[in-house]
Design an enzyme around this catalytic site. Sequence first.
Site, PDB file in Angstrom:
ATOM      1  N   CYS B  81      37.350  21.948  14.038  1.00 39.51           N
ATOM      2  CA  CYS B  81      37.992  20.734  13.520  1.00 39.51           C
ATOM      3  C   CYS B  81      38.236  19.735  14.663  1.00 39.51           C
ATOM      4  O   CYS B  81      37.283  19.252  15.249  1.00 39.51           O
ATOM      5  CB  CYS B  81      39.274  21.078  12.768  1.00 39.51           C
ATOM      6  N   HIS B 186      37.113  24.643   8.704  1.00 41.76           N
ATOM      7  CA  HIS B 186      37.991  25.686   9.240  1.00 41.76           C
ATOM      8  C   HIS B 186      37.491  27.079   8.822  1.00 41.76           C
ATOM      9  O   HIS B 186      37.842  27.550   7.751  1.00 41.76           O
ATOM     10  CB  HIS B 186      39.420  25.489   8.709  1.00 41.76           C
ATOM     11  N   GLU B 188      38.462  29.855   9.849  1.00 41.31           N
ATOM     12  CA  GLU B 188      39.599  30.775   9.734  1.00 41.31           C
ATOM     13  C   GLU B 188      40.303  30.647   8.392  1.00 41.31           C
ATOM     14  O   GLU B 188      41.148  31.468   8.055  1.00 41.31           O
ATOM     15  CB  GLU B 188      40.569  30.553  10.900  1.00 41.31           C
TER      16      GLU B 188
END
Lengths: 253, 208
Positions: B81, B186, B188
């Site tokens: 990001c 993202h 994650e």
Amino acid sequence: MLKKRVIAVLILRQGEVVQSVQFRHTNVIHKDPRFAVEYFSKWDADELVILDVTRTDEHRARFLDTLERLSRTCFVPISAGGWLRSCADIDGVLSRGADKAVINTEALHRPVFLEEAARRFGSQCIVVGIDCRRDDRGEHMVHVDRGREPTGWRAEAWAREAVARGAGEIFLCSIDNDGMRCGYDLPLLRKVVDAVSVPVIAFGGASSAEHMAEGLRQGGVEAVSAANVFHYSENSMRKMKRALRAMGIHVRR
Amino acid sequence: MRVAIVDFGMGNLRSVANALEFVGVEVRLARRPQELADAAALVLPGVGAFGAGMEHIRGFGLLEPLLRLAGEEGRPLLGICLGMQLLADGSEEYGSHRGLGLIPGRVKRLAPADPACKVPHIGWNDLEVVRPDPLFRGIAEMPDYYFVHSWHFVPEREADAAAYCDHGQRFVAAVASGPVTGVQFHPEKSQRDGIALLRNFCEFARRC
């Protein structure tokens, strides 16, 4: 193509997940929110919103511990909020695994807070929570302090102001419809969606895929959310998304 | 294998650490140059504004070590990001700012042609992976990843773009140039496909 989001909301009070009906927190749904979060994450919720409604400072510290614990097993985005009053508070939730911060009361008391927060964390990280009640004339008026204090702002005017000051997303709640299983307040959604250029998340009243489809189509929101309905039935998120897909709405598989 | 998450005080580290721990590598939140040097791979996460990000990196004395390790010594690095955007030469977010310059390019504001496409671009969107890259090994076609951003990386060389995404405009969603890689989304927070990408990055780093 960007998918419409289906978001599960957890209302936490003193570390427990509670049910909310017109902003009164009735009964405890889960003693330990970890189970709810694991289910939502596995069951393909697109995102979680976790709001702490605890009123005492000592218990609020516990919220951060809870958040940290929840985020360990949750690999979908988390927006966290409840009494965030400073950039340090925002840093607190982000450093414990939240991805976005939901700001509500403090933004109305001190609108410049939104500018500080957007500058520091980026506006994509700043979700402004707007809680509205209908008045006699059908106007949607913004309330703060979990619905206790009227602000005099009309929903669409405050939404516009909040976005101008740095809000990247609006979490829009109807206090009247909260927990009533009657569907979203569609005129409220439409007013705010038409007023701002950022994504709006609908909350309050949805208890079926039909309600969610109405919110997305008539309300025009980018994302729909609910709390109670996802807690009370098995595999609810997966069934909800399957039903939405069958209605021709693009949601993530 | 130890992976250092560059901790420059810009939030969101816990999420990245959680996901990497789930992948099974040793994770260290690194604030000191030595902690970066000790790691087999670096992850540069980031939530926030570009200018503040660079200020923090400089303030923590991490600019020189990052440039040396990733730029000169070829230590594998994954920017996520804001971390991906910081790899660029510069950005126009809230004024004009100089970036790390690890992959030539600029950061520009999203300006979708279609008014129905809102900014910030928030939510799950599918990727068009344009070249075989270790990051996307074994991941199904058109995977959905979670995005939340208002700005995007415009690389100078098309060859540095590994994947694109469409949000009323086609923009670069992943860059890769040697050991330096970056993703706008993202991983994650992108469930299975996100975890798979992080696992791929760790595998890639192991072989470097």
